[in-house]
Write a protein that holds these residues in place. Structure first.
Motif, PDB file in Angstrom:
ATOM      1  N   UNK A   7       0.847  -1.188   0.000  1.00  0.00           N
ATOM      2  CA  UNK A   7       0.000   0.000   0.000  1.00  0.00           C
ATOM      3  C   UNK A   7       0.886   1.244   0.000  1.00  0.00           C
ATOM      4  N   UNK A   8       0.875   1.947  -1.118  1.00  0.00           N
ATOM      5  CA  UNK A   8       1.563   3.242  -1.204  1.00  0.00           C
ATOM      6  C   UNK A   8       2.998   3.203  -0.685  1.00  0.00           C
ATOM      7  N   UNK A   9       3.768   2.261  -1.212  1.00  0.00           N
ATOM      8  CA  UNK A   9       5.191   2.218  -0.904  1.00  0.00           C
ATOM      9  C   UNK A   9       5.583   1.333   0.249  1.00  0.00           C
ATOM     10  N   UNK A  10       4.613   0.718   0.925  1.00  0.00           N
ATOM     11  CA  UNK A  10       4.922  -0.114   2.080  1.00  0.00           C
ATOM     12  C   UNK A  10       4.323  -1.500   1.935  1.00  0.00           C
ATOM     13  N   UNK A  11       5.106  -2.510   2.355  1.00  0.00           N
ATOM     14  CA  UNK A  11       4.596  -3.875   2.450  1.00  0.00           C
ATOM     15  C   UNK A  11       4.111  -4.065   3.889  1.00  0.00           C
ATOM     16  N   UNK A  12       2.861  -4.476   4.008  1.00  0.00           N
ATOM     17  CA  UNK A  12       2.263  -4.504   5.344  1.00  0.00           C
ATOM     18  C   UNK A  12       1.374  -5.735   5.490  1.00  0.00           C
ATOM     19  N   UNK A  13       1.171  -6.232   6.701  1.00  0.00           N
ATOM     20  CA  UNK A  13       0.255  -7.364   6.883  1.00  0.00           C
ATOM     21  C   UNK A  13      -1.112  -7.050   6.278  1.00  0.00           C
ATOM     22  N   UNK A  18      -4.464  -0.459   4.854  1.00  0.00           N
ATOM     23  CA  UNK A  18      -5.549   0.517   4.840  1.00  0.00           C
ATOM     24  C   UNK A  18      -5.230   1.655   3.887  1.00  0.00           C
ATOM     25  N   UNK A  19      -6.293   2.296   3.381  1.00  0.00           N
ATOM     26  CA  UNK A  19      -6.148   3.518   2.597  1.00  0.00           C
ATOM     27  C   UNK A  19      -6.860   4.636   3.346  1.00  0.00           C
ATOM     28  N   UNK A  20      -6.520   5.859   3.006  1.00  0.00           N
ATOM     29  CA  UNK A  20      -7.104   7.029   3.656  1.00  0.00           C
ATOM     30  C   UNK A  20      -8.603   7.094   3.356  1.00  0.00           C
ATOM     31  N   UNK A  21      -9.391   7.609   4.299  1.00  0.00           N
ATOM     32  CA  UNK A  21     -10.838   7.672   4.093  1.00  0.00           C
ATOM     33  C   UNK A  21     -11.227   8.599   2.954  1.00  0.00           C
ATOM     34  N   UNK A  22     -10.330   9.513   2.560  1.00  0.00           N
ATOM     35  CA  UNK A  22     -10.635  10.383   1.439  1.00  0.00           C
ATOM     36  C   UNK A  22      -9.889   9.972   0.170  1.00  0.00           C
ATOM     37  N   UNK A  23      -9.506   8.712   0.112  1.00  0.00           N
ATOM     38  CA  UNK A  23      -8.988   8.177  -1.148  1.00  0.00           C
ATOM     39  C   UNK A  23     -10.121   8.205  -2.170  1.00  0.00           C
ATOM     40  N   UNK A  24      -9.872   8.750  -3.348  1.00  0.00           N
ATOM     41  CA  UNK A  24     -10.932   8.934  -4.341  1.00  0.00           C
ATOM     42  C   UNK A  24     -11.432   7.609  -4.910  1.00  0.00           C
ATOM     43  N   UNK A  25     -10.632   6.567  -4.821  1.00  0.00           N
ATOM     44  CA  UNK A  25     -11.121   5.263  -5.233  1.00  0.00           C
ATOM     45  C   UNK A  25     -12.199   4.759  -4.300  1.00  0.00           C
ATOM     46  N   UNK A  26     -11.990   4.988  -3.011  1.00  0.00           N
ATOM     47  CA  UNK A  26     -12.957   4.566  -1.991  1.00  0.00           C
ATOM     48  C   UNK A  26     -14.233   5.393  -2.067  1.00  0.00           C
ATOM     49  N   UNK A  27     -14.113   6.707  -2.246  1.00  0.00           N
ATOM     50  CA  UNK A  27     -15.281   7.582  -2.178  1.00  0.00           C
ATOM     51  C   UNK A  27     -15.997   7.762  -3.514  1.00  0.00           C
ATOM     52  N   UNK A  96      -5.882   9.263  -6.020  1.00  0.00           N
ATOM     53  CA  UNK A  96      -5.158   9.654  -4.826  1.00  0.00           C
ATOM     54  C   UNK A  96      -6.072  10.185  -3.738  1.00  0.00           C
ATOM     55  N   UNK A  97      -5.495  10.801  -2.751  1.00  0.00           N
ATOM     56  CA  UNK A  97      -6.221  11.309  -1.583  1.00  0.00           C
ATOM     57  C   UNK A  97      -6.375  12.820  -1.702  1.00  0.00           C
ATOM     58  N   UNK A  98      -7.615  13.287  -1.564  1.00  0.00           N
ATOM     59  CA  UNK A  98      -7.902  14.728  -1.638  1.00  0.00           C
ATOM     60  C   UNK A  98      -9.243  14.990  -0.972  1.00  0.00           C
ATOM     61  N   UNK A 108      -2.064  19.054  -7.402  1.00  0.00           N
ATOM     62  CA  UNK A 108      -1.702  17.689  -7.797  1.00  0.00           C
ATOM     63  C   UNK A 108      -1.541  16.773  -6.582  1.00  0.00           C
ATOM     64  N   UNK A 109      -2.031  15.553  -6.705  1.00  0.00           N
ATOM     65  CA  UNK A 109      -1.854  14.540  -5.662  1.00  0.00           C
ATOM     66  C   UNK A 109      -1.241  13.299  -6.291  1.00  0.00           C
ATOM     67  N   UNK A 110      -0.583  12.512  -5.472  1.00  0.00           N
ATOM     68  CA  UNK A 110       0.039  11.288  -5.974  1.00  0.00           C
ATOM     69  C   UNK A 110      -0.995  10.175  -6.065  1.00  0.00           C
ATOM     70  N   UNK A 111      -0.976   9.379  -7.143  1.00  0.00           N
ATOM     71  CA  UNK A 111      -1.887   8.232  -7.221  1.00  0.00           C
ATOM     72  C   UNK A 111      -1.644   7.270  -6.059  1.00  0.00           C
ATOM     73  N   UNK A 112      -2.704   6.641  -5.600  1.00  0.00           N
ATOM     74  CA  UNK A 112      -2.600   5.642  -4.542  1.00  0.00           C
ATOM     75  C   UNK A 112      -2.543   4.257  -5.172  1.00  0.00           C
TER      76      UNK A 112
END
Length: 287
Positions: A7-13, A18-27, A96-98, A108-112
């Motif tokens: 997720x966004x540059x990190x390998x995580x369990x 998780x993604x941010x609640x204002x990720x445009x893919x989620x909303x 991305x998150x906005x 400009x925002x970075x893609x998630x």
């Protein structure tokens, strides 16, 4: 070992990803995705999926999140960390998150980027293919840009649920002309009474299936006759054979449409042959 996600540059369990609640893919479903089949730890139809990803991002004006080389490294690392030799790897890229607004972010925002992977029981998949599956039909009610592989899949979700409730594996959308467009998560095919393989052309409102494209090459190499000509549900029932294609289903025989048997109601020899040829090609060309 538990599953690992990127997720966004990190390998995580996986359970903690998780993604941010204002990720445009989620909303806003402002995101695209791709799915690669994985054979022996390698990506099947890799070039086709990367090309379609680039096209989808371009159509939505989402910047490429990283180079193809870097993305390939991430996909392979997720497979390695999950110890997956045979399965599927899923990629999602959102704008991305906005702060929530229908229009694109002013600044400009970075893609998630999210990547997950899972194993597939190929023995179970082959048993399913040997038995064949049923499909239902449902009126086409999707938006007019199904050629873009976006995460906006609510009509597909409802169609799949309707299929599940009727004991079927897939739903075929039928347009206003009474012709099958494609499945909720696959492309639709028949072997008609004249022995011609038929599937909808990509000038129609369908996804440009990567498995579909590879199979067209396999069909021509096998010397079989193919026509990108639409068919109706009635023609499917009257056909010699039917099947679906996709990264998850590969080439999967269809033995029943809306409760009516196709051909003899069993997987046909052509579909079975094409499944074997496709899998052989996918394994040989995976990277």
């Amino acid at each position: 070992m538990g599953r690992i996600a990127y997720v966004n540059g990190r390998y995580t369990p996986h359970a903690e990803a998780a993604v941010h609640i204002e990720d445009r893919g989620y909303q806003l479903a402002d995101a695209v995705y791709e799915v690669w089949a994985v054979f022996d730890g390698k990506l099947a139809d890799a070039e086709g999926h990367f090309a379609r990803l680039s096209r989808s991002l371009g159509e939505l004006r989402i910047p490429e999140p990283m180079s193809r080389g870097a993305l390939t490294v991430v996909l392979r690392e997720v497979l390695r960390r999950n110890r997956i030799r045979n399965g599927m790897v899923y990629l999602q890229v959102s704008r991305g998150v906005a702060p929530r607004d229908h229009a694109f972010p002013t600044a400009p925002v970075s893609p998630a980027v999210v990547v997950t992977a899972k194993a597939v029981d190929h023995a179970a998949a082959e048993a399913k293919a040997a038995k064949g599956v049923s499909v239902i039909t449902t009126p086409e009610n999707r938006w007019g840009r199904c050629d873009i592989k976006t995460v906006g899949l609510l009509p597909n979700v409802l169609a799949k649920q309707a299929a599940k409730e009727r004991g079927a594996a897939e739903a075929w959308f039928v347009d206003e002309m009474g012709l099958v467009t494609e499945g909720a998560s696959s492309n639709a095919w028949i072997l008609d009474r004249d022995g011609v393989l038929r599937t909808r052309d990509t000038n129609a409102n369908i996804l440009r299936g990567v498995t579909r494209l590879t199979l067209l090459e396999v069909i021509r190499e096998a010397g079989l006759t193919v026509s990108e000509k639409p068919f109706s549900p009635a023609e499917a029932v009257e056909a010699r054979e039917a099947f679906i294609t996709g990264a998850g289903s590969l080439v999967l025989p269809v033995v029943q449409v809306d409760g009516k048997p196709v051909g003899e109601g069993l997987p046909g020899p052509v579909a079975k042959r094409l499944r074997a040829l496709y899998i052989q090609r996918a394994k040989n060309t995976a990277v």
